[in-house]
Design an enzyme around this catalytic site. Structure first.
Site, mmCIF file in Angstrom:
data_model
loop_
_atom_site.group_PDB
_atom_site.id
_atom_site.type_symbol
_atom_site.label_atom_id
_atom_site.label_comp_id
_atom_site.label_asym_id
_atom_site.label_seq_id
_atom_site.Cartn_x
_atom_site.Cartn_y
_atom_site.Cartn_z
ATOM 1 N N LYS A 180 0.831 -1.205 0.000
ATOM 2 C CA LYS A 180 0.000 0.000 0.000
ATOM 3 C C LYS A 180 0.866 1.255 0.000
ATOM 4 C CE LYS A 180 -3.887 -2.266 2.280
ATOM 5 N NZ LYS A 180 -4.619 -2.506 3.530
ATOM 6 N N GLN B 130 -4.375 -1.628 9.867
ATOM 7 C CA GLN B 130 -4.251 -2.963 9.281
ATOM 8 C C GLN B 130 -4.768 -4.011 10.258
ATOM 9 O OE1 GLN B 130 -3.256 -3.711 6.129
ATOM 10 N NE2 GLN B 130 -3.823 -5.810 6.597
ATOM 11 N N ASP C 124 -10.796 3.489 4.736
ATOM 12 C CA ASP C 124 -10.905 2.041 4.570
ATOM 13 C C ASP C 124 -12.338 1.556 4.812
ATOM 14 O OD1 ASP C 124 -9.723 -0.388 3.903
ATOM 15 O OD2 ASP C 124 -9.197 -0.889 5.960
#
Length: 285
Positions: A57, A101, A124
């Site tokens: 990413k 994450q 996200d």
């Protein structure tokens, strides 16, 4: 024996085009506001797969002209410590998007950590605020993988109106939100999971199948309705999806490969939403 060969849904090419558009938008922000969009990544522990994913990413961010700020935390960090870190990033005006994450460790209240992300920085799409926006069809950030799936369906002109969509999986960041997005597009949605009784029979009724259960080759291609659209959102060791690809491709009309289907779209949507978050703050407050 079926002779039909499904058309592959190329997520790699579409993701590249989305990223190119995001890069141009990031350059426009940099030119007009003299600030580059910034994505903060928070990683708990050193799980190899998570480390690799975060690095990927960061590399994609660099190519798109997006600054990345990485915040590594020890695996032993407490829920309160993680929430404190995420809250600080939420309050930092130089950060426009936050990616926590996951997984974060069994000892951590993952939901509490997600909810520390400010809604305007939830690029996200993992907070309750974002889920509600998806459910009500209101402006907000979508969960990235479901958002990428919808973009793929649009790219290949899949008309969802009145179609029976079966979602196999119920995670809060994939299965549940993708069902909401499909419902918002006038599909009739059935949620299933690994414990659903009579799952093969339900799969056989699907005009659109989204496999997101996290088990390799969990869905047999023989159970795919002829002509169905198959979205395989699973990614298991050995580059294997949740659908038995070799048998499913002879039944479906469209199918996503693994890799190269849904995966690239997830990161592309993340970058796009990060740039959009920066634009909302810097260009069109």
């Amino acid at each position: 024996m079926e002779t039909q060969q499904a058309r592959l849904m190329d997520g790699t090419d579409l993701a590249r085009r989305i990223t190119e558009t995001s890069a141009a938008a990031a350059e426009d922000i940099r030119r007009r506001a003299e600030v580059s969009p910034c994505l903060a990544t928070v990683l708990v522990g050193e799980d190899p797969a998570s480390v690799t994913y975060v690095r990927m990413k960061q590399a994609r961010c660099a190519k798109a002209g997006i600054r990345s700020r990485h915040v590594p935390l020890p695996a032993s960090v407490s829920t309160s410590g993680l929430v404190e870190t995420v809250t600080a990033l939420s309050e930092d005006p130089d950060v426009h998007g936050i990616l926590l994450q996951h997984p974060v460790g069994a000892h951590i209240d993952e939901r509490a950590a997600f909810e520390a992300i400010a809604p305007e920085k939830d690029v996200d799409g993992v907070t309750m605020h974002s889920f509600a926006a998806m459910g009500f069809g209101l402006p907000g950030f979508v969960s990235c993988t479901p958002g990428g799936i919808m973009r793929l369906l649009d790219e290949y002109d899949v008309d969802l109106t009145g179609k029976h969509a079966v979602v196999v999986g119920r995670s809060p960041i994939l299965g549940k939100p993708v069902g909401m997005l499909l419902l918002g597009r006038d599909a009739t949605v059935t949620y299933c999971h690994s414990r659903t009784v009579g799952l093969p029979a339900i799969v056989r009724e699907a005009d659109v199948l989204v496999a997101a259960v996290g088990r390799p080759r969990f869905i047999n291609g023989a159970d795919i309705k002829p002509g169905a659209v198959v979205i395989d959102a699973g990614y298991n060791p050995g580059n294997v999806g949740d659908v038995d690809f070799e048998t499913a491709r002879h039944r479906a009309s469209l199918i996503t490969p693994v890799p190269g289907g849904v995966g690239p779209m997830t990161i592309a949507v993340l970058l796009e939403q990060t740039v959009d978050a920066a634009a909302r703050r810097l260009i069109r407050p």
